[in-house]
Structures are given as C-alpha cells and as structure tokens.
Design an enzyme around this catalytic site. Sequence first.
Site, PDB file in Angstrom:
ATOM      1  N   CYS A 109      46.599  38.367  44.971  1.00  0.00           N
ATOM      2  CA  CYS A 109      45.533  37.698  44.136  1.00  0.00           C
ATOM      3  C   CYS A 109      45.331  36.218  44.373  1.00  0.00           C
ATOM      4  O   CYS A 109      45.943  35.409  44.522  1.00  0.00           O
ATOM      5  CB  CYS A 109      46.135  37.872  42.636  1.00  0.00           C
ATOM      6  SG  CYS A 109      45.470  36.806  41.271  1.00  0.00           S
ATOM      7  N   TYR A 166      33.802  38.288  43.071  1.00  0.00           N
ATOM      8  CA  TYR A 166      34.226  39.520  42.307  1.00  0.00           C
ATOM      9  C   TYR A 166      32.734  40.070  41.628  1.00  0.00           C
ATOM     10  O   TYR A 166      32.791  41.322  41.361  1.00  0.00           O
ATOM     11  CB  TYR A 166      35.206  39.111  41.164  1.00  0.00           C
ATOM     12  CG  TYR A 166      36.597  38.941  41.588  1.00  0.00           C
ATOM     13  CD1 TYR A 166      37.478  40.049  41.719  1.00  0.00           C
ATOM     14  CD2 TYR A 166      37.109  37.962  42.408  1.00  0.00           C
ATOM     15  CE1 TYR A 166      38.666  40.202  41.868  1.00  0.00           C
ATOM     16  CE2 TYR A 166      38.289  37.850  42.652  1.00  0.00           C
ATOM     17  CZ  TYR A 166      39.137  39.082  42.603  1.00  0.00           C
ATOM     18  OH  TYR A 166      40.415  39.078  43.159  1.00  0.00           O
TER      19      TYR A 166
HETATM   20  N1  GSH Z   1      42.199  33.584  34.345  1.00  0.00           N
HETATM   21  C1  GSH Z   1      42.939  34.230  35.166  1.00  0.00           C
HETATM   22  C2  GSH Z   1      42.603  35.317  36.042  1.00  0.00           C
HETATM   23  C3  GSH Z   1      43.669  36.251  36.826  1.00  0.00           C
HETATM   24  C4  GSH Z   1      43.196  37.401  37.224  1.00  0.00           C
HETATM   25  O1  GSH Z   1      42.126  38.073  36.883  1.00  0.00           O
HETATM   26  N2  GSH Z   1      44.098  38.322  37.950  1.00  0.00           N
HETATM   27  C5  GSH Z   1      43.780  39.510  38.645  1.00  0.00           C
HETATM   28  C6  GSH Z   1      44.309  39.867  39.899  1.00  0.00           C
HETATM   29  S1  GSH Z   1      43.391  38.834  41.064  1.00  0.00           S
HETATM   30  C7  GSH Z   1      44.585  40.538  37.815  1.00  0.00           C
HETATM   31  O2  GSH Z   1      45.876  40.404  37.433  1.00  0.00           O
HETATM   32  N3  GSH Z   1      43.856  41.638  37.040  1.00  0.00           N
HETATM   33  C8  GSH Z   1      44.332  42.653  36.425  1.00  0.00           C
HETATM   34  C9  GSH Z   1      43.258  43.112  35.335  1.00  0.00           C
HETATM   35  O3  GSH Z   1      42.352  42.457  35.290  1.00  0.00           O
HETATM   36  O4  GSH Z   1      43.906  44.232  34.713  1.00  0.00           O
HETATM   37  C10 GSH Z   1      43.719  33.143  36.316  1.00  0.00           C
HETATM   38  O5  GSH Z   1      43.072  32.733  36.937  1.00  0.00           O
HETATM   39  O6  GSH Z   1      45.081  32.978  36.056  1.00  0.00           O
END
Ligand code: GSH
Length: 329
Positions: free
Chosen positions: A63, A194
Amino acid sequence: MGLLVDGEWVDRWYDTAASAGRFVRSEAQFRNWITPDGRPGPSGEGGFVAQPGRYHLYVSLACPWAHRTLIFRALKGLEAIIGVSVVNPHMAGNGWSFAPAPGVIADPVGQARHLYEVYLRAQPGYSGRVTVPVLWDLERDTIVSNESAEIIRMLNSAFDDVGARPGDYAPAALLAQIDAINSHVYDTINNGVYKAGFATEQQVYEHEVAALFDALDALEARLSEQRYLLGERITEADWRLFTTLVRFDAVYYGHFKCNLRRLSDYPQLWGHTRELYQWPGVAATVDLDHIKTHYYRSHPTINPNGIVPAGPVLDFDAPHGRGHPVALD
Ligand SMILES: N[C@@H](CCC(=O)N[C@@H](CS)C(=O)NCC(=O)O)C(=O)O
C-alpha cells in the site's frame, strides 16, 4: 474486500455506481496525534505521549499510503522505538489478513487473524473501511491514527527527544508550500492512479488519466530545473510522490491502465525515484512482490483471473544522476 458495519464485517466492493462511476476514497476516522508531551495535536484528543516501545504500526508493504509511514520510520531511525506488523499482500473477502506468507509479520498485540479485529479492539461498534496504515497505542489499547498523512507528520518530529534520528522533512518555513504541493500531488497522482484504475465509466477514466499525465508532465518540467519538488532540499512532498512512482511501471501502468507513458519514459521523474529508492534505509521498505501480488490478485473486478505479470524488469539501483545528497539540519 469489504468493510465493517456496526462492528460486523460485510464483504462489499467500492460502490462507484453511487458516484457516477467515480472512485471516492473515504476519510480516515482515527485522527489523534502522538506529541512529545501528550498535548493534543491538530485533531483528536491528547494523551498520546511519544515514548519508545509504546506504539505499534500495522502496514501493508503493497500500500502506497502505508509505505509512507514505513519510510518515515526508517528515515527517522525509529525501528527500535515503534514495532511493526505486516499484512498478507492478498486482500481477499475478509479484507487484510495476517495469513502466513513471506514478508508477513503477525500481530503481537492481540494475535489478530484479520486487520478488522484490530479496529474492533479499538472500537467494537466501528463502521467504515478497514485500511492500513494503523498506528496502535499499546498503553491505552486503542488506535491513535489511521491517516498516513498525519502519521508521517508525527514521526517526522514527535520522537526527536526520545531517540529519533535528526532530520526535518517538514520544516516550518516550507510547510505552506509542502501542504500545497501535497494536496495537488494527492489529487492528481497519489489518488489519481486509483481514480483512473477504479473508474467504472469510460469518460471518467479518460478524464482521470489525462489529469494524471498532465500532473506528471508538469513535475517532469519542475524536476529538470531543481533537484527536489521544493528546491534543493528533500522534503515530505518528495517522499509522498515516491510511493506512487515506485509502483508506477509495475502496477499502475498495466493494472490501473495509466499507460500514456511509463515512469521510465520521464528522465527526471525516473531519476528522482531512483535517487529516493537509493536513500539509506529506503530500498528495504520497497517490496515489489507484495506490491504486484496485492494489486493483481486483490481486485477481481479489474483482473478476474488474478494472474500476476512477470515483468516489467526495473533497475532501481541504476545510477540516478541527480547529484550528491543534500545535508539536512
Ligand atoms: N486515508 C488513508 C487511506 C489508506 C488506504 O486507503 N489504504 C488502502 C490500501 S492501499 C486500504 O487499506 N484499503 C482497504 C479498503 O479500502 O477496504 C491513509 O492515507 O492512511
């Protein structure tokens, strides 16, 4: 892939139909700050004092948002001060898990099998997405923050009096400029890939890809004039750009269809990415196997068979040609 609703896991993909084919990222919900003396930060509540051994970071090596936090942990020499757990790169029906695989580091706090259990430990009725990174407080048994932008600001300075390595990547005099470029890079590049990759309408995809490459073209021009995004000094803004660019040719070009040009077609951006990759401690935070496995296997609506491509061949260790590192205060 799914989310928690009133403390229950629901297996559900992003609802782009509700936003006319656009991918809309939800806001992180845990927004407290670790500070040197426990005073509250810009959001959330106080009581999170910077102390060695008190906090634990949950990340995915795949990530880009979690990757920022691992980079700041390395830059600031916090490896012995903040522990880390790494999820399995395959995000399946139950979301992120700790299923054993090369590179996975189990949860030492509550021996969770899935990341959603960590969220439920902090808040049993939690509703929302279960994302990495997560910064956990072992003393208060709760989540300090799940917002990477804020976690890296904390790591940049909060532990400076308790053993962090010197180095300020967000100096006060540059903060307004850093925030401005971060916001542009977030919208068009970090989140731009994204928005292109998760679009479910043709014209939405085309719009997002055009904005992404306009932004890359502009940064290429900027980096032909100066060493880093804000001049001759490396800042947080460079690191935030890096985590997207280091993934670009391996996943965003193919999997997210961001394919007008490759990163390696941009001499300055590609050199900048190699320079940051070669920065002490940074290469060890980049795991292309986790990166490719995650994206190509975890998004069945985009890549139904889950085949992970063999290439491309990338040499991040090739000389970057961008001069000698600039000393930090
Ligand atoms: N706002 C968050 C976004 C984090 C994020 O979207 N992480 C993704 C992985 S790249 C995730 O865990 N997605 C799981 C989901 O959306 O269910 C940050 O920057 O910490």
